[in-house]
Design an enzyme around this catalytic site. Structure first.
Site, PDB file in Angstrom:
ATOM      1  CD  GLU A 188     -12.671  -4.430  14.111  1.00 44.39           C
ATOM      2  OE1 GLU A 188     -13.156  -5.562  14.001  1.00 44.39           O
ATOM      3  OE2 GLU A 188     -11.497  -4.141  13.759  1.00 44.39           O
ATOM      4  N   PRO A 240      -3.109  -8.915   1.033  1.00 46.09           N
ATOM      5  CG  PRO A 240      -1.130 -10.135   1.217  1.00 46.09           C
ATOM      6  CD  PRO A 240      -1.720  -8.924   0.552  1.00 46.09           C
ATOM      7  NE  ARG A 241      -8.486  -7.700   8.292  1.00 48.64           N
ATOM      8  CZ  ARG A 241      -9.399  -6.749   8.282  1.00 48.64           C
ATOM      9  NH1 ARG A 241      -9.688  -6.134   7.161  1.00 48.64           N
ATOM     10  NH2 ARG A 241     -10.050  -6.419   9.375  1.00 48.64           N
ATOM     11  N   GLY A 257      -3.188   1.395   4.429  1.00 52.96           N
ATOM     12  CA  GLY A 257      -3.988   2.599   4.233  1.00 52.96           C
ATOM     13  C   GLY A 257      -4.359   2.901   2.796  1.00 52.96           C
ATOM     14  CD  GLU A 258      -0.814   3.116  -1.082  1.00 53.89           C
ATOM     15  OE1 GLU A 258      -0.197   4.177  -1.302  1.00 53.89           O
ATOM     16  OE2 GLU A 258      -0.525   2.033  -1.630  1.00 53.89           O
TER      17      GLU A 258
END
Length: 418
Positions: A60, A267-268, A308-309
């Site tokens: 989000e 992984p999340r 962030g990648e």
């Protein structure tokens, strides 16, 4: 009365809420930091009376980023407060905006916590991203004559059935939205059924189609791909517990057909990085971890254990699998992969992004796949370069043809500011 009962129940459940926070902090230590913010205790921002954007977590936050950037450009004299619920969301907000926005954790939806937050921030308008709907957050904000916009709103049939079970509370909350910017007509109809006024609703499409790849990301992707070598590369993005084992088995099958194939496994949740690394080794596959800058020339799996990648890592792959779809999580956003022109595979669970998946599938850009069929589908697609090229081109076209939701949403927000 419905909201009073809801709030009373929350107070009764507060010990369990704190126990859950303690449990999560055991797995992810960042959860034990800044706990006071979750109860509305924090130093007020230097300037009040601006825009409050609530984005629950990483996905989000990324979706809200273009809206926040546009607002900062168009209203340089108004402050922006961004709240999240998770440490990963917090980290992402700080990485994207630094000191340009004021960031704190959102208050728990207890009347006192929400009231303290509102008194400190004094927003001029609230934008809630997607489906993060908290009754006291919405109603107390509106009680202070502050407009509340539900942006990029989606509501699956499954979620709508859940809300319908508590219809008195749902109607009391949904009727308070100043405007709901729905992703699709189907979403809009479900919101109306649950209490949103028809004249407070607009179908804007998804702002996730307005994704733009920065030149810096493109350059890094080219450099990283060069490091990976000339071999087949696929990425499994935002995976959940229960999926990695299936994906690693599929990758083992692919390596029988193409022994030099590489899987970028992302992984999340950061707290799973170590356990997924252990699973890779358990499967007998060689591993490099992105966070350690380990050599990837010969390994079978590159673990994307950084934050962030992900968008850049998509640019290193020939094909993308989108996680949260082999288990009942409803899938994740596939548009970042589509923006890179990648062919996409998902599992059968995609109710969170049903409209996006439908468009991509109808265009021939996405293949839904059961866990048992995944190995064969993966092997076939990785062998067929021309089919991948057609699917990737279709994916890019879907993204391009659906742009424009951001402009419509910015217009809605500006009108609410008065």
């Amino acid at each position: 009365m419905a909201r009073f009962l809801y709030s009373s129940l929350l107070y009764l459940l507060l010990p369990l809420i704190l126990l859950r926070l303690a449990y999560r902090s055991w797995r992810a230590p960042d959860y034990r930091r800044r706990v006071a913010e979750r109860f509305g205790f924090f130093a007020p921002p230097p300037q009040t009376g601006g825009l409050w954007v609530h984005a629950v977590s990483v996905g989000e936050s990324i979706a809200a980023a273009p809206l926040i950037e546009r607002f900062l450009q168009n209203h340089p004299n108004l402050p922006v407060v961004v709240t999240t619920m998770t440490p990963t969301g917090s980290e992402r907000v700080r990485a994207m905006f630094g000191e340009r926005v004021f960031h704190v954790y959102a208050p728990y939806d207890l009347p006192g916590s929400v009231a303290r937050f509102l008194s400190r921030v004094q927003p001029r308008a609230l934008v809630i991203m997607e489906t993060e709907i908290w009754p006291n957050m919405v109603c107390q904000t509106r009680d202070r004559s502050v407009p509340v916009v539900l942006a990029n709103a989606r509501l699956s049939a499954r979620s709508a059935r859940g809300y319908a079970r508590v219809k008195p509370l749902t109607e009391a909350v949904f009727s308070r939205f100043s405007m709901v910017a729905a992703q699709s007509q189907e979403d809009a109809e479900r919101f109306v059924e649950l209490g949103v006024a028809a004249d407070s609703l607009q179908v804007t499409g998804s702002i996730k189609f307005d994704i733009s790849l920065r030149e810096e990301q493109r350059q890094h992707a080219l450099e990283w791909r060069r490091d990976l070598g000339a071999r087949p590369v696929w990425i499994a993005a935002s995976t959940h517990e229960g999926e990695d084992d299936i994906l690693l088995s599929a990758h083992a099958a692919l390596r029988k057909a193409q022994p030099d194939a590489l899987l970028i496994l992302v992984p999340r949740h950061p707290e799973r990085f170590d356990s997924v690394a252990a699973l890779v080794k358990q499967k007998g596959l060689s591993l490099a971890r992105r966070s350690r800058s380990e050599q990837v020339a010969e390994v079978a799996v590159l673990l994307g254990d950084t934050m962030g990648e992900l968008v850049t890592l998509f640019g290193c792959a020939d094909l993308a699998f989108i996680g949260g779809s082999l288990v009942e999580r409803g899938g994740h956003n596939s548009l970042e992969a589509a923006a890179w022109g990648l062919p996409i595979i998902t599992g059968p669970s995609d109710f969170n992004f049903a409209e996006i998946s439908r468009q991509l599938q109808e265009a021939g850009a996405l293949i839904p796949c059961s866990p048992s069929a995944l190995p064969d589908q993966l092997v076939a697609l990785m062998k067929d370069e021309s089919r991948r090229a057609r699917m990737g081109s279709a994916a890019s076209q879907v993204v391009e043809s659906n742009r424009g939701a951001l402009e419509r949403l910015c217009g809605i927000v500006d009108r609410q500011l008065g």
